[in-house]
Design an enzyme around this catalytic site. Structure first.
Site, PDB file in Angstrom:
ATOM      1  N   SER A   1     -46.011  26.938  15.657  1.00 32.83           N
ATOM      2  CA  SER A   1     -46.554  27.087  17.002  1.00 32.83           C
ATOM      3  C   SER A   1     -45.850  26.127  17.933  1.00 32.83           C
ATOM      4  O   SER A   1     -45.614  24.968  17.600  1.00 32.83           O
ATOM      5  CB  SER A   1     -48.056  26.798  17.014  1.00 32.83           C
ATOM      6  OG  SER A   1     -48.532  26.701  18.337  1.00 32.83           O
ATOM      7  N   LYS A   2     -45.495  26.605  19.129  1.00 34.43           N
ATOM      8  CA  LYS A   2     -44.877  25.730  20.123  1.00 34.43           C
ATOM      9  C   LYS A   2     -45.836  24.627  20.563  1.00 34.43           C
ATOM     10  O   LYS A   2     -45.429  23.637  21.145  1.00 34.43           O
ATOM     11  CB  LYS A   2     -44.440  26.542  21.343  1.00 34.43           C
ATOM     12  CG  LYS A   2     -43.263  27.469  21.087  1.00 34.43           C
ATOM     13  CD  LYS A   2     -42.831  28.149  22.367  1.00 34.43           C
ATOM     14  CE  LYS A   2     -41.675  29.108  22.114  1.00 34.43           C
ATOM     15  NZ  LYS A   2     -41.209  29.753  23.361  1.00 34.43           N
ATOM     16  N   ARG A   3     -47.122  24.821  20.297  1.00 28.72           N
ATOM     17  CA  ARG A   3     -48.105  23.809  20.684  1.00 28.72           C
ATOM     18  C   ARG A   3     -48.145  22.646  19.695  1.00 28.72           C
ATOM     19  O   ARG A   3     -48.742  21.622  19.948  1.00 28.72           O
ATOM     20  CB  ARG A   3     -49.495  24.446  20.798  1.00 28.72           C
ATOM     21  CG  ARG A   3     -49.589  25.448  21.941  1.00 28.72           C
ATOM     22  CD  ARG A   3     -50.992  26.036  22.033  1.00 28.72           C
ATOM     23  NE  ARG A   3     -51.119  26.945  23.150  1.00 28.72           N
ATOM     24  CZ  ARG A   3     -50.772  28.231  23.105  1.00 28.72           C
ATOM     25  NH1 ARG A   3     -50.274  28.730  22.001  1.00 28.72           N
ATOM     26  NH2 ARG A   3     -50.922  29.010  24.157  1.00 28.72           N
TER      27      ARG A   3
END
Length: 503
Positions: free
Chosen positions: A275-277
């Site tokens: 996830s880019k988060r």
């Protein structure tokens, strides 16, 4: 139903594609959107494009795809360039670099897109669409209710010239859509093999130019790849299904498309999607947390294939030149690339070892560590001699994976010189030196047993002996146990510090 599914998507058995790769000097591009930081997936895409070009004497181009102005992040372009440079990826062309096919930022290329959209309008491959966002939302909602695939119904495709002129004169906003044909496009994916897909089955006519005058990704990347003479497009597998749409646009222009290769997803060790988060997928975070660029580059290549690997040979750090020389696109795995965090730590440890074996890199490493020590312990008397720092680095290379570990509290005693102590029993310590000199093994467990026996045999309480030794060895009230400290210092340094207070 079977024939429909076969038309919808067909994956052919993967085979060697070396013979199908263009023999011309390759021109590849990395085309990120300036919407934030560079993450591992983006770095992998840039790296593999760069290695492919470098391995064949080609050019690597950086292009910024900023057609979605609402998501543009200030400073993202410079950050991307910084991350690529840090990773050892050199741009032959791009924003701020030389190149005859610029500008390399899509928002600066609007005239090109307007010119080429006119070509498609004139040859009947595209049309003006006046549908409102409200109508499109209703179409999507009704499709979901009816359990159909949501797609545009191509309503404006059949507008007459009179109807179009009337709407234009009324100032009704419009976009420009591409006329999809029921045409099953086939291409040889350089990684997955043969792929065929009829995009019109699941999609309505796609937008090429938005009402704000900016192109969509699908249109701009085709125009730019053609005008910039891109020969090979290596990108993430999420774009694979769109490639047949792009091929139809190439066909509408009468252009020869580049060759396409789609790289599989990078996933966590348990198979879940990155996830880019997540804070641990940013290239900037790796850099700030003591990971060396070559370690991160090798970590990525070890998870995705593309290189010769001898089973059982272990991990070896390869330079960019080594990787380019070994790179073979047909060896990239079509399966998701699983990341193993332990492998990253091993790569970083091996990179420290590699730098220590290089005279110039070793000097830089010593300097960087000295700066870290000074910054961490500004109020202490420190041992920062070149020989001592280099000795500790040589000793620690099998124990640490980041040099930042060497300035932690656990290792503070390695640098902080103990202050002069008056409350020591010099006779007792002189006996201890003789005792320790006679030890054949100088490891933590042996030292624990030996020190307990020594305290008992010499009538001194064990805690009192430990407190005295801690002061002599480090001058610190906190840190690892005395036996562990002596194990880390080694026999020579431990005895040297004890002898320093024995007159």
């Amino acid at each position: 139903m079977r024939s429909l599914l076969m038309r919808q998507i067909l994956f052919c058995q993967k085979r060697s594609l070396c013979s199908s790769i263009n023999s011309e000097r390759p021109r590849v591009r990395f085309a990120p959107s300036p919407t934030g930081y560079l993450h591992l997936g983006g770095l992998r895409t840039a790296l593999y494009n760069y290695l492919f070009a470098k391995s064949r004497g080609g050019d690597f181009i950086l292009r910024i795809e900023d057609t979605d102005q609402t998501r543009k992040v200030e400073g993202a372009v410079e950050a991307l360039k910084t991350d690529l440079e840090w990773a050892g990826i050199e741009c032959a062309e791009g924003p701020g670099f030389n190149g005859q096919y610029g500008p390399y930022v899509q928002s600066e290329r609007l005239d090109f897109y307007q010119e080429h959209i006119s070509t498609l309008l004139e040859n009947g491959s595209a049309y003006k669409c006046f549908c409102t966002e409200r109508r499109l939302n209703i179409l999507r909602r009704d499709a979901v209710k009816s359990q159909r695939v949501p797609k545009y119904d191509n309503r404006c495709r059949n507008l007459t010239h009179e109807e179009i002129n009337e709407k234009m004169n009324a100032g009704i906003p419009h976009c420009i859509r591409f006329k999809l044909t029921s045409d099953c496009q086939y291409f040889d994916d350089l990684i997955f093999g043969g792929i065929a897909y009829d995009v019109s089955i699941n999609e309505g006519d796609p937008v090429l130019m938005k009402s704000d005058g900016f192109p969509t990704y699908h249109f701009a990347n085709v125009v730019d790849d053609h005008l910039m003479k891109i020969t090979h497009v290596l990108r993430g597998v999420e774009w694979q299904i769109s490639t047949t749409k792009h091929l139809l646009i190439y066909k509408a222009f009468g252009w020869q498309p580049p060759q396409f290769g789609h790289m599989p997803l990078i996933v966590n060790s348990d198979g879940t999607k990155l996830s880019k988060r997540q804070s641990d997928v940013k290239v900037e975070d790796y850099r700030n947390n003591g990971i060396y660029p070559l370690a991160l580059v090798n970590y990525i290549t070890l998870s995705g294939g593309g290189f010769d690997h001898v089973p059982g040979a272990g991990v070896r750090i390869k330079t960019i030149d080594d990787l380019a020389e070994e790179f073979q696109i047909d060896k990239i795995s079509s399966h998701p690339s699983r990341l193993n965090p332990d492998l990253l730590e091993e790569c970083n440890r091996l990179e420290i070892k590699r730098q220590l074996q290089d005279n110039d890199l070793s000097k830089t490493l010593v300097t960087n560590l000295k700066n870290l020590i000074t910054k961490t312990y500004p109020k202490h008397n420190l041992n920062l001699s070149e020989d001592h720092v280099k000795t500790v680095l040589d000793w620690s290379v099998s124990r640490i994976s980041r040099i930042e570990e060497l300035v932690s509290k656990k290792f503070g005693f390695l640098w902080i010189l103990p202050k002069a102590k008056t409350e020591v029993d010099q006779v007792l310590l002189a006996k201890l030196v003789t005792n320790l000199e006679n030890l054949e093994k100088f490891d933590q467990n042996t030292l624990k047993d030996n020190l307990r026996s020594f305290s008992s045999n010499n009538g001194v309480k064990f805690p009192a002996l430990m407190k005295m030794l801690r002061g002599v060895l480090s001058g610190l009230d906190e840190g690892p146990g005395v036996a562990e400290m002596m194990d880390l210092l080694g026999k020579s340094q431990s005895l040297e510090r004890i002898k320093a207070v024995v007159r």
